[in-house]
Scaffold this motif. Structure first.
Motif, PDB file in Angstrom:
ATOM      1  N   VAL A   1       0.827  -1.206   0.000  1.00 37.83           N
ATOM      2  CA  VAL A   1       0.000   0.000   0.000  1.00 37.83           C
ATOM      3  C   VAL A   1       0.860   1.254   0.000  1.00 37.83           C
ATOM      4  CG1 VAL A   1      -1.732   1.324   1.294  1.00 37.83           C
ATOM      5  CG2 VAL A   1      -1.889  -1.185   1.196  1.00 37.83           C
ATOM      6  N   LEU A   2       0.464   2.241  -0.809  1.00 34.43           N
ATOM      7  CA  LEU A   2       1.052   3.578  -0.776  1.00 34.43           C
ATOM      8  C   LEU A   2       0.021   4.500  -0.148  1.00 34.43           C
ATOM      9  CD1 LEU A   2       3.109   5.771  -1.511  1.00 34.43           C
ATOM     10  CD2 LEU A   2       2.109   5.843  -3.805  1.00 34.43           C
ATOM     11  N   LEU A   3       0.412   5.228   0.874  1.00 36.11           N
ATOM     12  CA  LEU A   3      -0.490   6.076   1.652  1.00 36.11           C
ATOM     13  C   LEU A   3      -0.267   7.546   1.306  1.00 36.11           C
ATOM     14  CD1 LEU A   3      -2.415   6.716   4.041  1.00 36.11           C
ATOM     15  CD2 LEU A   3      -0.444   6.417   5.571  1.00 36.11           C
ATOM     16  N   THR A   4      -1.357   8.233   0.931  1.00 37.51           N
ATOM     17  CA  THR A   4      -1.256   9.649   0.580  1.00 37.51           C
ATOM     18  C   THR A   4      -2.319  10.458   1.311  1.00 37.51           C
ATOM     19  OG1 THR A   4      -0.446   9.107  -1.637  1.00 37.51           O
ATOM     20  CG2 THR A   4      -1.256  11.320  -1.294  1.00 37.51           C
ATOM     21  N   ASP A   5      -1.867  11.399   2.141  1.00 36.68           N
ATOM     22  CA  ASP A   5      -2.750  12.327   2.840  1.00 36.68           C
ATOM     23  C   ASP A   5      -1.917  13.560   3.171  1.00 36.68           C
ATOM     24  OD1 ASP A   5      -5.594  12.064   4.636  1.00 36.68           O
ATOM     25  OD2 ASP A   5      -4.176  13.588   5.296  1.00 36.68           O
ATOM     26  N   ASP A   6      -2.545  14.746   3.089  1.00 33.44           N
ATOM     27  CA  ASP A   6      -1.754  15.957   3.273  1.00 33.44           C
ATOM     28  C   ASP A   6      -1.560  16.345   4.732  1.00 33.44           C
ATOM     29  OD1 ASP A   6      -4.446  16.630   3.534  1.00 33.44           O
ATOM     30  OD2 ASP A   6      -4.140  18.686   2.852  1.00 33.44           O
ATOM     31  N   HIS A   7      -2.104  15.583   5.670  1.00 28.70           N
ATOM     32  CA  HIS A   7      -1.908  15.868   7.089  1.00 28.70           C
ATOM     33  C   HIS A   7      -0.972  14.821   7.699  1.00 28.70           C
ATOM     34  CE1 HIS A   7      -5.768  17.980   6.308  1.00 28.70           C
ATOM     35  NE2 HIS A   7      -5.201  18.884   7.082  1.00 28.70           N
ATOM     36  N   GLN A   8       0.149  15.276   8.225  1.00 26.72           N
ATOM     37  CA  GLN A   8       1.170  14.357   8.731  1.00 26.72           C
ATOM     38  C   GLN A   8       0.657  13.493   9.881  1.00 26.72           C
ATOM     39  OE1 GLN A   8       4.863  16.269   9.665  1.00 26.72           O
ATOM     40  NE2 GLN A   8       5.918  14.365  10.154  1.00 26.72           N
ATOM     41  N   LEU A   9      -0.116  14.090  10.794  1.00 25.24           N
ATOM     42  CA  LEU A   9      -0.641  13.320  11.919  1.00 25.24           C
ATOM     43  C   LEU A   9      -1.623  12.258  11.457  1.00 25.24           C
ATOM     44  CD1 LEU A   9      -1.179  16.063  14.663  1.00 25.24           C
ATOM     45  CD2 LEU A   9       0.577  14.277  14.607  1.00 25.24           C
ATOM     46  N   VAL A  10      -2.432  12.593  10.461  1.00 27.94           N
ATOM     47  CA  VAL A  10      -3.372  11.612   9.907  1.00 27.94           C
ATOM     48  C   VAL A  10      -2.608  10.463   9.274  1.00 27.94           C
ATOM     49  CG1 VAL A  10      -5.170  11.220   8.176  1.00 27.94           C
ATOM     50  CG2 VAL A  10      -5.202  13.311   9.561  1.00 27.94           C
ATOM     51  N   ARG A  11      -1.556  10.796   8.523  1.00 30.69           N
ATOM     52  CA  ARG A  11      -0.746   9.749   7.891  1.00 30.69           C
ATOM     53  C   ARG A  11      -0.119   8.830   8.935  1.00 30.69           C
ATOM     54  NH1 ARG A  11       1.618  13.867   4.879  1.00 30.69           N
ATOM     55  NH2 ARG A  11       3.686  13.411   5.722  1.00 30.69           N
ATOM     56  N   ALA A  12       0.386   9.432  10.013  1.00 25.40           N
ATOM     57  CA  ALA A  12       1.019   8.625  11.057  1.00 25.40           C
ATOM     58  C   ALA A  12       0.017   7.646  11.673  1.00 25.40           C
ATOM     59  CB  ALA A  12       1.608   9.536  12.135  1.00 25.40           C
ATOM     60  N   GLY A  13      -1.185   8.151  11.936  1.00 22.80           N
ATOM     61  CA  GLY A  13      -2.202   7.273  12.506  1.00 22.80           C
ATOM     62  C   GLY A  13      -2.629   6.184  11.545  1.00 22.80           C
ATOM     63  N   LEU A  14      -2.806   6.554  10.274  1.00 19.03           N
ATOM     64  CA  LEU A  14      -3.203   5.563   9.272  1.00 19.03           C
ATOM     65  C   LEU A  14      -2.112   4.520   9.057  1.00 19.03           C
ATOM     66  CD1 LEU A  14      -4.952   7.785   6.578  1.00 19.03           C
ATOM     67  CD2 LEU A  14      -6.001   5.925   7.890  1.00 19.03           C
ATOM     68  N   ARG A  15      -0.873   4.981   9.056  1.00 21.92           N
ATOM     69  CA  ARG A  15       0.235   4.029   8.852  1.00 21.92           C
ATOM     70  C   ARG A  15       0.270   3.005   9.975  1.00 21.92           C
ATOM     71  NH1 ARG A  15       5.754   5.041   5.977  1.00 21.92           N
ATOM     72  NH2 ARG A  15       6.626   2.945   6.146  1.00 21.92           N
ATOM     73  N   ALA A  16       0.137   3.468  11.210  1.00 24.85           N
ATOM     74  CA  ALA A  16       0.137   2.545  12.341  1.00 24.85           C
ATOM     75  C   ALA A  16      -1.034   1.577  12.241  1.00 24.85           C
ATOM     76  CB  ALA A  16       0.066   3.334  13.649  1.00 24.85           C
TER      77      ALA A  16
END
Length: 218
Positions: A3-18
Motif C-alpha cells: 500500500v502507498l499512503l497519501t494524505d496531506d496531514h502528517q498526523l493523519v498519515r502517522a495514525g493511518l500508517r500505524a
C-alpha cells in the motif's frame, strides 16, 4: 498487499500508517502528502493499492486518480475522504477509482475496503447515502443535467486552475511545473475562455464548488 499512503496531514498519515501496519498482510511501502509525489512514488513502487485522499495540494486526488493508470496499470485506488456529497463520489467514480471510504469509518471497514479493491472488486462505504449512489448510477451521461465545467479543461489546465486557486502567482506556477511564464499565461487564458470566467475570485469559487480545492470548512 503493498500500500502507498497519501494524505496531506502528517498526523493523519502517522495514525493511518500505524493502523495499516496492524492489519495482517498489509505492508506500507511509503507515505506522502501531495499529489505529484503520489504519482512519482506510484511510478517507482508500483503499489497494489493507492490509499488516496481527495484534498491534496498542487494536484488533487481526482487528478491523481486519472493519471495513475498510465504509470501503474495494476494499482487499485481506494479514496479515503471526509467528503460524502454526490459530486465528490461521482467525480471519483468517473476518474476510475476502485473504492470510496469515508474517514470516520470503523477500522474493520478499512480492512474490508482494502481487501475488496485489491481483489478486483469495487467498494463504496455504507456511510455514503444509498440515495446518492443510486441517483448517480441511474443518470446516464446524456441525461446528466449539470455537467462538471472542469471537464472542459485539459489535465494541465485543471492543474493550473488548482494552483491559481491555492494562491500561487504565475511565476510560482511556472517554477513549480518547470515551464515558462508564457506557457502558464497561455494555459490560464485558454482555461478562462473555456470556462467563460475572466477573474480569479470567480475561478476560485468554481474550483471550490466542484471540489478541485477544499472550501474553508474542509
Amino acid at each position: 498487499m503493498r500500500v502507498l499512503l497519501t494524505d496531506d496531514h502528517q498526523l493523519v498519515r502517522a495514525g493511518l500508517r500505524a493502523l495499516l501496519e496492524s492489519l495482517g498482510g498489509v505492508t506500507v511501502l511509503a507515505e506522502c502528502g501531495d499529489g505529484h509525489e503520489a504519482l512519482t512514488l506510484t511510478d517507482k513502487l508500483q503499489p497494489d493499492v493507492l490509499l488516496l485522499d481527495l484534498s491534496l495540494p498542487g494536484l488533487n486526488g481526482i487528478e491523481v486518480a486519472r493519471r495513475v493508470p498510465k504509470l501503474s496499470p495494476s494499482t487499485r485506488i481506494l479514496i479515503l475522504s471526509m467528503h460524502t456529497s454526490a459530486e465528490y463520489v461521482a467525480q471519483a467514480l468517473r476518474a476510475g477509482v476502485a473504492g470510496y471510504l469515508v474517514k470516520d469509518s470503523a477500522v474493520e471497514e478499512l480492512k474490508v475496503a482494502l481487501e475488496s479493491v485489491w481483489q478486483g472488486r469495487t467498494y463504496l462505504s455504507p456511510a455514503i447515502s444509498q440515495t446518492v449512489v443510486e441517483g448517480f448510477l441511474r443518470i446516464t451521461d446524456d441525461e446528466r443535467p449539470a455537467a462538471n465545467p472542469l471537464d472542459r479543461l485539459t489535465s494541465r489546465q485543471r492543474e493550473i486552475l488548482q494552483l491559481i486557486s491555492e494562491g500561487n502567482g504565475t511565476r510560482a506556477i511556472a517554477e513549480r511545473l518547470q515551464v515558462s511564464v508564457k506557457t502558464v499565461e497561455a494555459h490560464r487564458t485558454q482555461l478562462m475562455e473555456r470556462l467563460a470566467i475572466y477573474d480569479v475570485p470567480s475561478l476560485v469559487r468554481l474550483a471550490v464548488r466542484y471540489g478541485l480545492v477544499p472550501g474553508e470548512s474542509s
